[in-house]
Structure formats: structure tokens, C-alpha cells
Design a protein around this motif. Structure first.
Motif, PDB file in Angstrom:
ATOM      1  N   MET A   1      12.332  22.612  73.921  1.00  0.00           N
ATOM      2  CA  MET A   1      13.026  21.960  75.027  1.00  0.00           C
ATOM      3  C   MET A   1      14.534  22.202  74.901  1.00  0.00           C
ATOM      4  N   GLN A   5      20.034  21.300  78.988  1.00  0.00           N
ATOM      5  CA  GLN A   5      19.481  21.406  80.336  1.00  0.00           C
ATOM      6  C   GLN A   5      18.753  20.125  80.710  1.00  0.00           C
ATOM      7  N   SER A   6      18.030  19.560  79.764  1.00  0.00           N
ATOM      8  CA  SER A   6      17.322  18.309  80.025  1.00  0.00           C
ATOM      9  C   SER A   6      18.305  17.202  80.391  1.00  0.00           C
ATOM     10  N   ARG A  35       8.563  17.561  85.154  1.00  0.00           N
ATOM     11  CA  ARG A  35       8.142  17.936  83.801  1.00  0.00           C
ATOM     12  C   ARG A  35       9.296  17.802  82.809  1.00  0.00           C
ATOM     13  N   THR A  36      10.492  18.172  83.235  1.00  0.00           N
ATOM     14  CA  THR A  36      11.645  18.085  82.336  1.00  0.00           C
ATOM     15  C   THR A  36      11.921  16.639  81.943  1.00  0.00           C
TER      16      THR A  36
END
Length: 303
Positions: A1, A5-6, A35-36
Motif C-alpha cells: 500500500m 497516496q492513501s 478499496r484504498t
């Protein structure tokens, strides 16, 4: 992950209060955004959002995490700009806040010249009559009038403004020029409630403060209406000196009782980070400070 960005996705969902709206802003598909966020929540072990069919709201944990994410992402942008030389070349978007009338009359013209000098800059303004928290609302620079509370922000004083009583020359010719604070009781009063919440004005006397109550038929909550009423000959009003620069220069208003005015209020340019501020912030602060310090109405030289 990808943690950064998350965080960016999380902040965008929080700002837009929706997965679909965040997806549009980020040029992602709604399922990818969902989803993130789910993966981020699994990683953290907490729920970040309350989800219903109509809205998406932050949980208490989400609110705490949002503040940290904003700070971390800002630090990342700062580091990248520093490496890329952004501390030397002003570029990017700058956000500036000030009170409504001060912004309209005095900051907007300054911004026009600033944009002409720095063609790689863009500016967004928030001119409102409330104290804006630069950190919470993600703004770069504020111009504030009045005493400042202690804070981590950097403040540079550029002058001061006076609380003045003014009226139209025709009104003063007809009703007489007040010579002492007590004389206002024989005049029509337009009360600007932001400066005087009670029907009384306070003056500086030889032996201390003078409080003079009055009766009024017209109380307003914006300086524009108070000034328009005074120009129309409806009576005396109390405003801040910067608010009536055009009317004083054109002769539409005159200041009275200047010898009894209270001490002026300081004007500061306020920003975050001090010497570590990005080039765009430092460039504007330097530009604004130099320009504002040259203005007579910020140095109590306006009669």
C-alpha cells in the motif's frame, strides 16, 4: 500500500464528503477510492468514516487522523519544493485572507500587482469578516486587524488603523460639528454593531475613558451600509479609518472628534513557518509588507 497516496485519497474523501466526488477530483474510479480507504482502515485498525447511502462523515478517529495527514502531506510538498528550488522561484497557488472591506479596497489591488510581477503564481482569496484559522483552513497568509493572540504564527506589523467617527459635510453643516463626546447625544447615530454592540461609544479622555450612551433608529452589521447611510446624511457613524478612504478622499465624509479617539488598532501580515516558508509565501509577504507600510491610512495619517 502506498501510504502517501492513501493519505491523499483519505484527505480528498474527507474534504469532498464522498467517495464518488473524491474519485472525480482524483481522476480515479469510485471502486478504487473505496478499496484504498478500506485498505487504509484495515492497516490502521480503525474506522475512518461513517458511511450511509446519503453521506460520508469522519469518525472521531478520522478527525484526529485528518489533522496529522494534512501536516504530513504539507511537509512532503515542502520537501519536494525545496529540492526542486521552489524556495528560490515563487510559483504555485497562494491563498490569502482578510476582512471583507479591507480585502476589497486594499488587498485586491495589491494582489493584481503581485500577479503581474510573478507570472507563475496564482492567487485564491477568502475575504470574510471573521478570524480565519490559517492551519485549519489551509491558507497561506492573513492580514489581521487588532491585537493578536499568542500563537506559533509569524506576524509582521505593517501599521495601524483608527476607530473614527464620521459624517457627511452637509449633515454637519446642518446639525453642527460635535466638539466633545457628549455632543453626540444631540445627533442622529448610525450604529455599526461590529464596533459597538451596545448603544454607546467609548472615547479617550484626559482623566480616562469616556462612555457616552446614545439612542439610534438604525443599527447595521456591515460597514458598507453604515458608510452609505453616513454619506446619505443619515447621521454620525463609527467605523475603522481604512473603511472610508475613498469617501474621505472624495470629500463625501469628514472625521470628527479625532482628539478623543481611542488608541489605534495594529495591522499585521500573518503567516506560517517563518523563515522556512515556501518561496511563494515569502515573496508575497515581502511584497505586501513593503506596499502596506507605505500607505498613509495605515499610519494614522488620515484626517
Amino acid at each position: 500500500m502506498d501510504r502517501f497516496q492513501s493519505m491523499q485519497v483519505f484527505v480528498t474523501v474527507a474534504d469532498t464528503e464522498g467517495f464518488a466526488s473524491a474519485a472525480r477530483k482524483l481522476y480515479m474510479s469510485p471502486p478504487a477510492v473505496t478499496r484504498t480507504i478500506s485498505a487504509l482502515e484495515d492497516h490502521l485498525g480503525v474506522m475512518l468514516f461513517h458511511r450511509t447511502t446519503r453521506q460520508v462523515k469522519l469518525t472521531d478517529a478520522g478527525l484526529r487522523y485528518l489533522e496529522d495527514c494534512r501536516r504530513i502531506l504539507a511537509d512532503l510538498v515542502e520537501a519536494e519544493e525545496s529540492v526542486a528550488g521552489a524556495h528560490r522561484v515563487p510559483r504555485g497557488k497562494l491563498s490569502v485572507t482578510a476582512s471583507s472591506r479591507f480585502g476589497h479596497l486594499h488587498i485586491a489591488p495589491l494582489l493584481f500587482d503581485f500577479l503581474e510581477r510573478y507570472p507563475e503564481m496564482s492567487v485564491q482569496t477568502l475575504f470574510v469578516d471573521r478570524v480565519v484559522d490559517l492551519i485549519d483552513e489551509g491558507l497561506d497568509v492573513a492580514v489581521r486587524i487588532g491585537e493578536l493572540p499568542d500563537s506559533s504564527l509569524t506576524a509582521i506589523r505593517v501599521g495601524s488603523v483608527r476607530r473614527v467617527i464620521c459624517a457627511a459635510p452637509d449633515y454637519l453643516d446642518m446639525r453642527g460639528v460635535p466638539q466633545t463626546p457628549q455632543d453626540i447625544q444631540g445627533h442622529d447615530i448610525v450604529q455599526f454593531s461590529s464596533l459597538a454592540s451596545k448603544a454607546e461609544w467609548r472615547f479617550k479622555g484626559v482623566e480616562g475613558e469616556i462612555i457616552v450612551p446614545f439612542s439610534t433608529r438604525f443599527t447595521v452589521n456591515t460597514p458598507d451600509v453604515a458608510i452609505a447611510a453616513a454619506v446619505a446624511g443619515r447621521g454620525l457613524t463609527m467605523v475603522l479609518s481604512y473603511m472610508i478612504v475613498p469617501e474621505l478622499m472624495s470629500g463625501k465624509l469628514r472625521i470628527v472628534l479625532a482628539d478623543y479617539e481611542n488608541p489605534p488598532l495594529p495591522v499585521h501580515v500573518v503567516y506560517q513557518e517563518g523563515r522556512k516558508a515556501a518561496a511563494k509565501v515569502r515573496a508575497f509577504v515581502d511584497f505586501a509588507v513593503e506596499r502596506l507600510r507605505t500607505l498613509a491610512y495605515l499610519n494614522s495619517a488620515l484626517d
